[in-house]
Scaffold this motif. Structure first.
Motif, PDB file in Angstrom:
ATOM      1  N   UNK A 203     -43.742 -27.964  69.840  1.00 21.62           N
ATOM      2  CA  UNK A 203     -44.372 -26.860  70.337  1.00 21.62           C
ATOM      3  C   UNK A 203     -45.854 -27.689  69.223  1.00 21.62           C
ATOM      4  N   UNK A 204     -45.898 -28.508  69.122  1.00 23.18           N
ATOM      5  CA  UNK A 204     -46.305 -29.190  68.551  1.00 23.18           C
ATOM      6  C   UNK A 204     -48.036 -29.084  69.364  1.00 23.18           C
ATOM      7  N   UNK A 205     -49.269 -29.480  68.946  1.00 23.47           N
ATOM      8  CA  UNK A 205     -50.576 -29.581  70.236  1.00 23.47           C
ATOM      9  C   UNK A 205     -49.893 -30.582  71.321  1.00 23.47           C
ATOM     10  N   UNK A 206     -50.471 -31.075  71.751  1.00 27.62           N
ATOM     11  CA  UNK A 206     -50.904 -32.069  72.654  1.00 27.62           C
ATOM     12  C   UNK A 206     -51.509 -32.528  72.416  1.00 27.62           C
ATOM     13  N   UNK A 207     -52.883 -31.940  72.034  1.00 27.57           N
ATOM     14  CA  UNK A 207     -54.129 -32.481  72.039  1.00 27.57           C
ATOM     15  C   UNK A 207     -55.168 -32.359  69.856  1.00 27.57           C
ATOM     16  N   UNK A 208     -55.079 -33.433  68.482  1.00 28.82           N
ATOM     17  CA  UNK A 208     -55.966 -32.746  67.882  1.00 28.82           C
ATOM     18  C   UNK A 208     -57.302 -33.171  67.947  1.00 28.82           C
ATOM     19  N   UNK A 209     -58.011 -33.071  67.652  1.00 31.48           N
ATOM     20  CA  UNK A 209     -59.573 -33.486  67.830  1.00 31.48           C
ATOM     21  C   UNK A 209     -59.846 -33.914  65.764  1.00 31.48           C
ATOM     22  N   UNK A 210     -59.466 -35.247  65.295  1.00 31.96           N
ATOM     23  CA  UNK A 210     -59.738 -35.474  63.876  1.00 31.96           C
ATOM     24  C   UNK A 210     -61.316 -35.368  63.893  1.00 31.96           C
ATOM     25  N   UNK A 211     -62.038 -34.994  64.702  1.00 33.45           N
ATOM     26  CA  UNK A 211     -64.027 -34.868  64.295  1.00 33.45           C
ATOM     27  C   UNK A 211     -64.481 -35.836  64.158  1.00 33.45           C
ATOM     28  N   UNK A 212     -65.662 -35.501  63.924  1.00 38.23           N
ATOM     29  CA  UNK A 212     -66.836 -36.803  63.735  1.00 38.23           C
ATOM     30  C   UNK A 212     -68.098 -36.446  62.950  1.00 38.23           C
ATOM     31  N   UNK A 213     -68.706 -37.043  61.897  1.00 40.92           N
ATOM     32  CA  UNK A 213     -69.518 -36.556  61.000  1.00 40.92           C
ATOM     33  C   UNK A 213     -70.660 -37.869  60.970  1.00 40.92           C
ATOM     34  N   UNK A 214     -72.120 -37.165  60.978  1.00 39.44           N
ATOM     35  CA  UNK A 214     -72.607 -37.598  61.273  1.00 39.44           C
ATOM     36  C   UNK A 214     -73.444 -38.794  59.518  1.00 39.44           C
ATOM     37  N   UNK A 215     -73.321 -39.630  59.808  1.00 37.61           N
ATOM     38  CA  UNK A 215     -73.502 -40.823  58.768  1.00 37.61           C
ATOM     39  C   UNK A 215     -75.165 -41.474  58.896  1.00 37.61           C
ATOM     40  N   UNK A 216     -75.699 -40.638  57.600  1.00 34.15           N
ATOM     41  CA  UNK A 216     -77.050 -41.806  57.447  1.00 34.15           C
ATOM     42  C   UNK A 216     -78.086 -41.882  56.106  1.00 34.15           C
ATOM     43  N   UNK A 217     -79.043 -42.499  55.640  1.00 33.82           N
ATOM     44  CA  UNK A 217     -79.172 -43.068  54.963  1.00 33.82           C
ATOM     45  C   UNK A 217     -79.212 -41.869  53.493  1.00 33.82           C
ATOM     46  N   UNK A 218     -78.247 -40.582  53.921  1.00 35.64           N
ATOM     47  CA  UNK A 218     -78.525 -39.827  52.678  1.00 35.64           C
ATOM     48  C   UNK A 218     -77.527 -39.851  52.827  1.00 35.64           C
ATOM     49  N   UNK A 219     -76.304 -40.334  52.717  1.00 29.67           N
ATOM     50  CA  UNK A 219     -74.676 -39.795  52.521  1.00 29.67           C
ATOM     51  C   UNK A 219     -73.848 -40.759  52.908  1.00 29.67           C
ATOM     52  N   UNK A 220     -74.986 -42.221  53.261  1.00 32.04           N
ATOM     53  CA  UNK A 220     -74.149 -44.089  53.388  1.00 32.04           C
ATOM     54  C   UNK A 220     -72.958 -44.180  52.646  1.00 32.04           C
ATOM     55  N   UNK A 221     -74.059 -43.721  50.979  1.00 33.60           N
ATOM     56  CA  UNK A 221     -73.190 -44.488  50.120  1.00 33.60           C
ATOM     57  C   UNK A 221     -71.024 -44.113  49.357  1.00 33.60           C
ATOM     58  N   UNK A 222     -71.142 -42.514  50.224  1.00 35.18           N
ATOM     59  CA  UNK A 222     -69.791 -42.320  50.363  1.00 35.18           C
ATOM     60  C   UNK A 222     -68.960 -42.692  50.997  1.00 35.18           C
ATOM     61  N   UNK A 223     -69.207 -43.686  51.865  1.00 37.17           N
ATOM     62  CA  UNK A 223     -68.332 -44.539  53.039  1.00 37.17           C
ATOM     63  C   UNK A 223     -67.814 -45.559  52.537  1.00 37.17           C
TER      64      UNK A 223
END
Length: 227
Positions: A203-223
């Motif tokens: 009964x575990x889900x067959x598919x799990x979406x682990x997400x997407x984040x948009x990285x720009x100059x505003x938040x690039x240092x976090x990555x």
């Protein structure tokens, strides 16, 4: 690279009682219990929306540099192309080039795009090496007075540096840590028979979406590593 190639091996493992889950790239016709990864079509949709934002929805020609025969890249390209066709009629995807996941080849095909379509306003690269290759081509173009927005994929250092330098406008960051973490949790539950059984299936889900984040100059240092 090929969503069918490992099916016999995966099926043999599962039939032998060895739990198998897929992450990052799926084998949808195999007997693997689950896939955890990016919804690649939606990632392409997100990239198209960001490109429209960068172009102020004023329209223009855009291109794609991708792996045209690899499933996850095909899905990203389809999401990008179909969103532009449906949602942004002033924009046109003029061509899709095969960058083969190689910086130099991606640079070469980007140069072809710019020669063939001198009014091109943006390029979407569906993977990191391609993005850096496109960036190198655009650096040369900028010296001639051109202004082209690049949207790339993933958060390798070369991509992040080009965002910091204003060469790449944005990149799509995948939930890679989540892929690894939840894959291990799934395997633990399967191996210890605590996932539960429902009519012979987990009964575990067959598919799990682990997400997407948009990285720009505003938040690039976090990555950057260690940030």
């Amino acid at each position: 690279m090929d969503p069918e190639a490992l099916n016999p091996v995966i099926d043999k493992a599962v039939e032998s009682g060895i739990p198998v889950v897929m992450f990052d790239a799926d084998a949808p016709n195999s007997k693997a219990y689950a896939f955890l990864g990016t919804n690649n079509y939606y990632a392409g949709v997100t990239a198209a929306d960001k490109m429209a934002e960068l172009l102020n929805e004023a329209g223009g020609e855009v291109g794609v540099v991708t792996h045209p025969n690899q499933l996850n890249h095909k899905e990203r390209t389809e999401g990008f192309r179909e969103t532009i066709e449906k949602e942004y009629p002033k924009m046109t995807v003029v061509d899709v080039k095969d960058g083969r996941g190689d910086q130099m080849i991606s640079k070469e095909v980007s140069e072809e795009l710019m020669r063939e379509y001198p009014n091109i306003k943006g390029i979407f690269a569906s993977e990191a090496n391609g993005g850096v290759g496109v960036g190198k081509a655009v650096i040369d173009q900028q010296k001639k007075g051109g202004d082209i927005h690049i949207i790339s994929f993933d958060t390798d250092k070369g991509t992040l540096d080009m965002i910091n330098d204003g060469i790449i406008s944005a990149t799509m960051a995948q939930g890679t840590w989540k892929m690894g973490y939840w894959s291990l949790q799934f395997l633990f539950h399967l191996q210890h028979d605590i996932a539960g059984e429902l009519e012979g299936e987990t009964n575990l889900p067959r598919y799990v979406d682990t997400g997407i984040t948009v990285v720009t100059k505003d938040n690039v240092n976090e990555y950057y590593p260690g940030e």
